[in-house]
Every structure is written in structure tokens, then in C-alpha cells.
Design an enzyme around this catalytic site. Structure first.
Site, PDB file in Angstrom:
ATOM      1  N   ASP A   6       0.813  -1.228   0.000  1.00 53.98           N
ATOM      2  CA  ASP A   6       0.000   0.000   0.000  1.00 53.98           C
ATOM      3  C   ASP A   6       0.840   1.269   0.000  1.00 53.98           C
ATOM      4  OD1 ASP A   6       0.660  -0.480   2.859  1.00 53.98           O
ATOM      5  OD2 ASP A   6      -0.574   1.297   3.172  1.00 53.98           O
ATOM      6  N   ASP A  29       5.978   0.446   3.055  1.00 61.11           N
ATOM      7  CA  ASP A  29       6.322  -0.790   3.751  1.00 61.11           C
ATOM      8  C   ASP A  29       5.855  -1.978   2.917  1.00 61.11           C
ATOM      9  OD1 ASP A  29       3.580  -0.702   4.051  1.00 61.11           O
ATOM     10  OD2 ASP A  29       3.642  -0.141   6.158  1.00 61.11           O
ATOM     11  N   TYR A  56      -4.912   0.625   9.709  1.00 61.32           N
ATOM     12  CA  TYR A  56      -6.110   0.915   8.917  1.00 61.32           C
ATOM     13  C   TYR A  56      -7.360   0.504   9.679  1.00 61.32           C
ATOM     14  CZ  TYR A  56      -3.111   1.974   4.945  1.00 61.32           C
ATOM     15  OH  TYR A  56      -2.167   2.550   4.123  1.00 61.32           O
ATOM     16  N   GLU A  80       5.753   9.999   2.791  1.00 62.26           N
ATOM     17  CA  GLU A  80       5.308   8.667   2.395  1.00 62.26           C
ATOM     18  C   GLU A  80       4.176   8.787   1.388  1.00 62.26           C
ATOM     19  OE1 GLU A  80       4.665   4.267   4.332  1.00 62.26           O
ATOM     20  OE2 GLU A  80       4.161   6.001   5.565  1.00 62.26           O
TER      21      GLU A  80
END
Length: 523
Positions: A89, A92, A241, A487
Site C-alpha cells: 500500500d 512498507d 487501517y 510517504e
């Protein structure tokens, strides 16, 4: 001889006229190419490369992002299931099901709403490849009607290491939802993704389209029958999440996409009958994201008002529309009180962490709604007055242009686009020497020692990634450890695919119109 000379002299003024005109055209187009602020076609092409950089699994022969290599080839092995593939996603290496599914839903919606624009840009094939990389994985992850694998890897152990995906030594434990461990939000979003994708593939790959629909039906039924939040069943996801909005928005969202894909009344009745109890016409929302689907649902429901067959449910659909307009008006700063904040330079600002995800989704819905109002010759009714479709589109463009560099720092927040963009993106694979250049194993903490803390730019450019972006004062610090700003995530970039295609078409048509006007004026 004398006649030929006279004839040549008569031709000369006309010949010079044409030469001057051609020179003028050349200067015009040269100046235009220099002064044109943004190349949306370039942004579109680059945005699609990002999804190739995020691929997990065995990479195909036509992989264009060449600094990546195969990874995660044993995913699911411990659980006796094939979970190879899908997307990482962000920076990572955990495969989180909910944001991955939302990414695919948004890519599919782009391909549905802006198909012609994407075709004209020559990028439909790459968009469909990006969608299929996700849906192929969802088919694998949906191993039986009431079982869906929700996650591979876990954030805690993953974040302990800084290494390339090709060298991964972290846990690849997989987690699932089932009848005893429900996850209606995850099942609903995955159903929405597969239903939306089935529309994309309907003409070009009808068998695959039907397969996706089959899975979407089952997943919706599973999510609706065994209700519960997936983060209650998969505890390891809570820190990353968590489903703050619950699952009701995803079930309505899934029903919406299944109705659009099948035209079956059952799904439309679901959207209508549960509109109130599930919050579809109750929640006034000022964000649209991987967690909160209401605004997207409300925008889609608004369009049904134009269909004669839906007139009998006009009262409910009007309420959906009023909530959609609340969202659009809040983005335009035209609500009474509750508006989305903006930075001093005009960027929508929802929250500190990865704010650009809310900018890209808002831009997408604004562009969609502008198209809708234009096609129906209507205006948006905000508290501060009526708004035309041009004003909505103009504001959407301002957000896109800010992303691409029209901001106080002259910084493009789409990596690899323009002369200035983030060079130290918080991304393991991009920040470490490419596996293709150096196949020597890089250990779990070795990456922190040798790569994470250095000031040099990343050795690999994460082209097309939309980073978290600036703070509420338009400030941005390009540092690898500044993960709130540097990120990038797949669901940041996905909504921009259709938007870039739309603005590319507008620019192309304006260019043609301007050149035609110039041509007429010159004669």
C-alpha cells in the site's frame, strides 16, 4: 521569359504570406509549449508507473519499473493458500486489504467515468493492467464464499525492518475474515472493487468480467449476512487501517457498484431501503477516503435522479443528492460554517497525516460532479448561492495544479514530475540500492544503518507517487523520516488517473480551438 518573370513576381507576395504565417504558427506553438504550465499527459503516464513500483509477487515480462524485482513469492504458504501478488500500500511491505481494494475501486471508477479521455491519452491498457493486478489478487484471497484473506504481514514486525521487498525477512503471516470473524467493511469494499472492475472489463474480457461479478456477489452476501468491523476480527490492523466509519458505508457502496454492474433491482432497493438506517442520507461528510465512502456513494446516487425508472424513489435520491452537494459545497468553501480548511495557498486541508489523499479524492469527486451538472445543464445549490459547473472544475484544476507545482515551494508532490519533487520519499525499496544493481542480501536493520538516515536522495525514483504533502501552512520537509509528509500510498494516486486524463483532454481541445481561431484570424 518576361511573362514568367511577371508571374513569379505576382506569386511572391502570396508565397511570403504563407511563409510568414508558418513562421508565426511555429513561434506561437513554441511559446505555447514553453508557457503551458502543466503537461497532464506526462502526469497521467507517470502516475500509472507508480502502481508497477508497488507490485508484490512475480513481476511480468513487460514490467516498466526496472529497479523492482520479484518479492513475496511465499505469501500464504504457511496458511496453505496462494496469496502471491497484489500491492504494497505504501512504503512498507504489508498487504492491507481495505486500502488495496479502495485503490482498485478508484482506478476502476476512473476507467469508467473517463474512459474516452484515457483512451485518447493512449493509457487505457496500463490502467486496465493496474486494475487487474489488484483483482487477480482478490480472486486468490477470496478462497470460499465466506472467507476473505484480509492482510499479509503485520505492521509491527514490518516496521522494525528497513529492507527491500526482494530481501524481506519479516513475518508474512496472513489474516482472514470468515463467518466467526466478520469484516463487512473489508468484504464490502472488495465487492465494490470487483463489481466496478467488472464494468471496465465487460467488453474486452467478458469471461473475466463475469468471474469478478461472481466474487462480488458472494462477498456482498457474506459481508451483509455476517456483519461486523474487520478490525475487530483482525486486531493487527487497528494501528494502521482501523475502520473508524464502520461497515455501513461499505455495504451501501458495494450495493451501489453491484447495481451499476448488474442493473439488478435488489441492489438498488438495498441502497434505498437502508439509506437512512445505514447513514447514506444521514451523514454530512467532508472527506472521502479508504475508510469513509459516503461522499462517493452520495455523488453516484445523485445521478439516478435523472433516470425515469427511479422517479418513484425521488424523495430518497434527493436526500442523497443534498448530502453530495454538502460535500461539494464544503470543498468550495460555500457551506454555512462546515467547510474543508485550506492552506494559505489554497490547498484543501483535512488532517496532518497524509493530507494529499483527501485532496486527490476531493478533486476526483469535484470533477465528476462538474461533468454531471454540465450534462444535465444544472447548477450546484450551496448555502452561499448557485455555482456553475465551470467554477467547480476550475477549483478542481487549482488543486491538481497545486499538486503539480503551482504552490509556494514550486514543488511537485507527484514524484518524478517536473524539475522539483521530493527526493527522499519514505519508501524502503526506493531508498535502497536496486536489487537489479546489487543482489547482495540487505538485512533487516542494515537498511536503517546504511540507507534510512543518509541525506542523499533515494537511488530509485518512485515515479508517479503522490506523497503526503505539505502542512497547513504550505510547508514541506523532504526528509525520509518525515513519513507524515514524504510517504506515498496507492490510494493517493489512484483518483488522479481519471482527473489527469480529463484535464489533458481539456488542454488538447483548447489548443485545437486556439489554433483554429488563429488560422481563421490569419486569413
Amino acid at each position: 521569359m518576361e511573362n514568367e518573370t511577371q508571374t513569379q513576381q505576382r506569386r511572391t507576395p502570396k508565397f511570403l504570406h504563407h511563409c510568414c504565417y508558418l513562421i508565426f504558427l511555429f513561434i506561437f506553438f513554441t511559446l505555447f509549449s514553453i508557457t503551458q504550465a502543466f503537461h497532464y499527459g506526462d502526469a497521467l503516464s507517470k502516475s500509472l508507473l507508480y502502481f508497477e513500483a508497488q507490485r508484490s509477487g512475480r513481476l511480468p515480462y513487460n514490467q516498466r519499473v526496472t529497479w523492482r524485482h520479484h518479492s513475496g513469492l511465499t505469501d500464504g504458504l504457511e496458511q496453505g493458500v496462494d496469496l502471491v501478488g497484489g500491492y504494497y500500500d505504501a512504503g512498507d511491505h504489508v498487504k492491507f486489504g481495505l486500502p488495496m481494494a479502495f485503490t482498485v475501486t478508484m482506478l476502476s471508477w476512473s476507467a469508467i467515468e473517463f474512459r474516452q479521455e484515457i483512451v485518447e491519452a493512449g493509457e487505457l491498457g496500463h490502467v486496465m493492467e493496474a486494475i487487474k493486478w489488484g483483482t487477480d489478487y482478490f480472486i486468490k484471497a477470496h478462497t470460499s464464499p465466506n472467507v476473505l484473506w484480509a492482510e499479509v504481514g503485520d505492521g509491527d514486525t514490518d516496521h522494525y525492518c528497513w529492507q527491500r521487498p526482494e530481501d524481506m525477512t519479516t513475518s508474512r503471516q496472513a489474516f482472514k475474515i470468515d463467518e466467526k470473524n466478520p469484516g463487512s467493511d473489508l468484504a464490502g469494499e472488495t465487492a465494490a472493487a470487483m463489481a466496478a472492475a467488472s464494468i471496465v472489463f465487460k467488453k474486452t474480457n467478458p469471461h473475466y468480467s463475469q468471474l469478478l461479478l461472481h466474487h462480488a456477489h458472494q462477498l456482498f452476501e457474506f459481508g451483509d449476512k455476517y456483519r461486523g468491523k474487520y478490525d475487530g476480527s483482525v486486531g493487527v490492523v487497528k494501528s494502521y487501517y482501523a475502520s473508524v466509519s464502520g461497515y455501513m458505508d461499505e455495504l451501501l457502496w458495494a450495493a451501489m457498484w453491484l447495481y451499476k454492474a448488474t442493473d439488478k433491482e435488489y441492489y438498488f432497493d438495498y441502497i434505498i431501503s437502508k439509506a437512512n438506517t445505514f447513514g447514506g442520507i444521514g451523514w454530512s461528510i467532508t472527506e472521502f477516503s479508504w475508510d469513509v465512502k459516503y461522499a462517493g456513494l452520495q455523488v453516484l446516487a445523485s445521478k439516478f435522479l435523472m433516470d425515469e425508472k427511479h422517479k418513484k424513489h425521488g424523495d430518497i435520491l434527493e436526500k442523497y443528492k443534498s448530502k453530495a452537494e454538502y460535500y461539494i459545497c464544503s470543498c468550495l468553501n460555500k457551506n454555512n460554517g462546515s467547510n474543508v480548511e485550506r492552506t494559505p495557498a489554497g490547498l484543501l486541508y483535512v488532517r496532518q497525516w497524509n493530507n494529499m489523499q483527501y485532496v486527490s479524492t476531493a478533486t476526483f469527486l469535484l470533477t465528476i460532479y462538474s461533468n454531471f451538472l454540465q450534462s444535465e445543464n444544472q447548477k450546484l445549490n450551496c448555502h452561499d448561492g448557485l455555482v456553475g459547473h465551470e467554477e467547480i472544475l476550475s477549483f478542481a484544476k487549482s488543486q491538481v495544479d497545486y499538486i503539480l507545482g503551482l504552490n509556494p515551494l514550486n514543488m511537485s508532490y507527484l514524484v518524478g514530475y517536473g524539475p522539483k519533487y521530493p527526493k527522499r520519499v519514505h519508501h524502503r525499496g526506493a531508498s535502497i540500492v536496486s536489487y537489479k544493481e546489487n543482489k547482495g542480501f540487505i538485512g533487516c536493520t542494515q537498511g536503517y544503518d546504511n540507507w534510512y538516515g543518509v541525506q542523499e536522495p533515494n537511488p530509485n525514483i518512485l515515479v508517479g507517487a503522490l506523497v503526503g504533502g505539505p502542512d497547513n501552512e504550505d510547508n514541506f520537509e523532504d526528509q525520509r523520516n518525515n513519513y507524515m509528509q514524504t510517504e506515498a500510498c496507492t490510494y493517493n494516486t489512484a483518483p488522479l488517473v481519471g482527473v489527469f486524463a480529463k484535464f489533458l483532454q481539456i488542454e488538447d481541445r483548447r489548443l485545437v480551438h486556439d489554433s483554429d481561431s488563429l488560422l481563421v484570424a490569419s486569413f
